[in-house]
Design a protein around this motif. Structure first.
Motif, PDB file in Angstrom:
ATOM      1  N   ALA A 129      -9.914   8.558  -0.068  1.00 58.30           N
ATOM      2  CA  ALA A 129      -9.184   8.134  -1.264  1.00 58.30           C
ATOM      3  C   ALA A 129      -7.804   7.611  -0.865  1.00 58.30           C
ATOM      4  CB  ALA A 129      -9.045   9.297  -2.236  1.00 58.30           C
ATOM      5  N   LEU A 130      -7.584   6.340  -1.124  1.00 53.11           N
ATOM      6  CA  LEU A 130      -6.324   5.685  -0.784  1.00 53.11           C
ATOM      7  C   LEU A 130      -5.881   4.805  -1.948  1.00 53.11           C
ATOM      8  CD1 LEU A 130      -7.465   4.504   2.741  1.00 53.11           C
ATOM      9  CD2 LEU A 130      -5.751   6.264   2.310  1.00 53.11           C
ATOM     10  N   PRO A 131      -4.581   4.668  -2.175  1.00 50.06           N
ATOM     11  CA  PRO A 131      -4.125   3.777  -3.245  1.00 50.06           C
ATOM     12  C   PRO A 131      -4.436   2.319  -2.912  1.00 50.06           C
ATOM     13  CG  PRO A 131      -2.263   4.658  -1.996  1.00 50.06           C
ATOM     14  CD  PRO A 131      -3.490   5.325  -1.469  1.00 50.06           C
ATOM     15  N   ASP A 132      -4.500   1.502  -3.935  1.00 50.35           N
ATOM     16  CA  ASP A 132      -4.824   0.084  -3.786  1.00 50.35           C
ATOM     17  C   ASP A 132      -3.557  -0.737  -3.556  1.00 50.35           C
ATOM     18  OD1 ASP A 132      -5.789  -2.507  -3.967  1.00 50.35           O
ATOM     19  OD2 ASP A 132      -7.052  -2.095  -5.702  1.00 50.35           O
ATOM     20  N   PRO A 133      -3.459  -1.458  -2.410  1.00 48.51           N
ATOM     21  CA  PRO A 133      -2.252  -2.248  -2.156  1.00 48.51           C
ATOM     22  C   PRO A 133      -2.266  -3.645  -2.782  1.00 48.51           C
ATOM     23  CG  PRO A 133      -3.691  -2.387  -0.266  1.00 48.51           C
ATOM     24  CD  PRO A 133      -4.356  -1.453  -1.268  1.00 48.51           C
ATOM     25  N   ASP A 134      -3.272  -3.961  -3.583  1.00 55.36           N
ATOM     26  CA  ASP A 134      -3.372  -5.285  -4.198  1.00 55.36           C
ATOM     27  C   ASP A 134      -2.191  -5.510  -5.146  1.00 55.36           C
ATOM     28  OD1 ASP A 134      -4.029  -7.587  -5.591  1.00 55.36           O
ATOM     29  OD2 ASP A 134      -6.049  -6.932  -6.115  1.00 55.36           O
ATOM     30  N   PRO A 135      -1.387  -6.568  -4.919  1.00 50.54           N
ATOM     31  CA  PRO A 135      -0.221  -6.825  -5.774  1.00 50.54           C
ATOM     32  C   PRO A 135      -0.591  -6.972  -7.252  1.00 50.54           C
ATOM     33  CG  PRO A 135      -0.178  -8.261  -3.855  1.00 50.54           C
ATOM     34  CD  PRO A 135      -1.506  -7.540  -3.843  1.00 50.54           C
ATOM     35  N   ALA A 136      -1.780  -7.478  -7.533  1.00 51.02           N
ATOM     36  CA  ALA A 136      -2.194  -7.642  -8.929  1.00 51.02           C
ATOM     37  C   ALA A 136      -2.422  -6.289  -9.598  1.00 51.02           C
ATOM     38  CB  ALA A 136      -3.468  -8.478  -9.001  1.00 51.02           C
ATOM     39  N   ARG A 137      -2.806  -5.282  -8.813  1.00 47.15           N
ATOM     40  CA  ARG A 137      -3.060  -3.953  -9.364  1.00 47.15           C
ATOM     41  C   ARG A 137      -1.856  -3.034  -9.213  1.00 47.15           C
ATOM     42  NH1 ARG A 137      -8.203  -2.027 -10.352  1.00 47.15           N
ATOM     43  NH2 ARG A 137      -9.785  -3.612 -10.216  1.00 47.15           N
ATOM     44  N   TYR A 138      -0.902  -3.433  -8.432  1.00 49.58           N
ATOM     45  CA  TYR A 138       0.278  -2.609  -8.176  1.00 49.58           C
ATOM     46  C   TYR A 138       1.513  -3.446  -8.486  1.00 49.58           C
ATOM     47  CZ  TYR A 138       3.382   0.679  -5.789  1.00 49.58           C
ATOM     48  OH  TYR A 138       4.368   1.577  -5.489  1.00 49.58           O
ATOM     49  N   PRO A 139       1.811  -3.645  -9.770  1.00 46.22           N
ATOM     50  CA  PRO A 139       2.935  -4.501 -10.148  1.00 46.22           C
ATOM     51  C   PRO A 139       4.265  -3.813  -9.869  1.00 46.22           C
ATOM     52  CG  PRO A 139       1.941  -3.542 -12.088  1.00 46.22           C
ATOM     53  CD  PRO A 139       1.135  -3.081 -10.909  1.00 46.22           C
ATOM     54  N   ALA A 140       4.847  -4.114  -8.721  1.00 41.64           N
ATOM     55  CA  ALA A 140       6.135  -3.545  -8.338  1.00 41.64           C
ATOM     56  C   ALA A 140       6.881  -4.573  -7.512  1.00 41.64           C
ATOM     57  CB  ALA A 140       5.907  -2.269  -7.540  1.00 41.64           C
ATOM     58  N   THR A 141       8.009  -4.193  -7.024  1.00 38.78           N
ATOM     59  CA  THR A 141       8.806  -5.112  -6.215  1.00 38.78           C
ATOM     60  C   THR A 141       8.136  -5.309  -4.856  1.00 38.78           C
ATOM     61  OG1 THR A 141      10.121  -3.397  -5.155  1.00 38.78           O
ATOM     62  CG2 THR A 141      10.885  -4.203  -7.320  1.00 38.78           C
ATOM     63  N   PRO A 142       8.469  -6.388  -4.163  1.00 40.37           N
ATOM     64  CA  PRO A 142       7.934  -6.595  -2.814  1.00 40.37           C
ATOM     65  C   PRO A 142       8.261  -5.436  -1.868  1.00 40.37           C
ATOM     66  CG  PRO A 142       8.899  -8.627  -3.636  1.00 40.37           C
ATOM     67  CD  PRO A 142       9.228  -7.550  -4.629  1.00 40.37           C
ATOM     68  N   VAL A 143       9.420  -4.841  -2.018  1.00 42.90           N
ATOM     69  CA  VAL A 143       9.800  -3.695  -1.177  1.00 42.90           C
ATOM     70  C   VAL A 143       8.861  -2.517  -1.451  1.00 42.90           C
ATOM     71  CG1 VAL A 143      11.623  -1.996  -0.721  1.00 42.90           C
ATOM     72  CG2 VAL A 143      12.199  -4.422  -0.961  1.00 42.90           C
ATOM     73  N   ASP A 144       8.553  -2.267  -2.714  1.00 50.07           N
ATOM     74  CA  ASP A 144       7.638  -1.181  -3.070  1.00 50.07           C
ATOM     75  C   ASP A 144       6.242  -1.439  -2.511  1.00 50.07           C
ATOM     76  OD1 ASP A 144       9.583   0.221  -4.463  1.00 50.07           O
ATOM     77  OD2 ASP A 144       9.046  -0.684  -6.400  1.00 50.07           O
ATOM     78  N   ARG A 145       5.788  -2.687  -2.600  1.00 51.62           N
ATOM     79  CA  ARG A 145       4.454  -3.024  -2.069  1.00 51.62           C
ATOM     80  C   ARG A 145       4.419  -2.839  -0.553  1.00 51.62           C
ATOM     81  NH1 ARG A 145       4.726  -6.869  -6.232  1.00 51.62           N
ATOM     82  NH2 ARG A 145       5.423  -8.540  -4.853  1.00 51.62           N
ATOM     83  N   ARG A 146       5.480  -3.231   0.134  1.00 49.83           N
ATOM     84  CA  ARG A 146       5.546  -3.058   1.594  1.00 49.83           C
ATOM     85  C   ARG A 146       5.533  -1.562   1.949  1.00 49.83           C
ATOM     86  NH1 ARG A 146       8.492  -6.932   2.639  1.00 49.83           N
ATOM     87  NH2 ARG A 146       7.112  -8.209   3.871  1.00 49.83           N
TER      88      ARG A 146
END
Length: 189
Positions: A129-146
């Protein structure tokens, strides 16, 4: 009733796997939702850590067009080869001519629920079980996605490190060997 100090897995005699299985690398397939992030990272990490023991592959239920650029950036920053990494369709691994798959590890909830019982040859299965790093599913700042990609990478590296050194007798304890020539790893029934 079993004695209190006994354990069914520890005390059961382990049979030897068929020679054909021991003479080849085990096939591991990481399955994600779109095969653009987590599953591709896991494939690249296992190839990097243990290509002498495993043939690593990945696929997605509905593959994306491209690899997540943050994932690609992270792998390259770690010096992990990315040549040939691309999203692939799961049905490629369900065909008779597909490479042998002995272990299937799902990395998304959708893949885990959608794949129950669907594997020919009954490979050992697991879910990471891991979170999804897809930007479309994780709407946050680029720093948060990184940061999220970094966290997923570290988690996957720990898990792959364990898988890469897992002794054969541990795999045997989780599996039962079939009698046919190249049964692969079977889930306990």
């Amino acid at each position: 009733m079993m004695p209190p100090d006994s354990h069914p897995l520890r005390d059961a005699p382990l049979s030897q796997p068929p020679r054909a299985v021991m003479d080849r690398r085990l096939g591991v397939l990481f399955v994600g939702r779109v095969n653009a992030g987590r599953s591709l990272m896991a494939e690249a990490l296992l190839r990097h850590q243990a290509s002498h023991r495993f043939d690593a592959h990945s696929a997605g239920l509905t593959p994306a067009r491209d690899l997540n650029p943050l994932v690609l950036e992270r792998l390259r920053a770690e010096g992990i080869a990315t040549d040939g990494l691309a999203p692939k369709a799961l049905d490629h691994f369900m065909r008779p001519e597909a490479p042998p798959v002995d272990i299937v590890i799902t990395v998304s909830e959708l893949a885990a629920t959608g794949m129950a019982g669907a594997w020919p040859g009954q490979p050992v299965t697991a879910h990471w079980a891991l979170p999804d790093p897809d930007p479309a599913r994780y709407p946050a700042t680029p720093v948060d996605r990184r940061r999220l990609v970094d966290t997923i990478f570290q988690d996957l590296r720990r898990r792959v490190d364990v898988l890469a050194v897992l002794p054969a007798h541990c795999l045997l304890a989780l599996s039962q060997w079939g009698d046919d020539e190249d049964a692969g790893l079977r889930t306990a029934g």
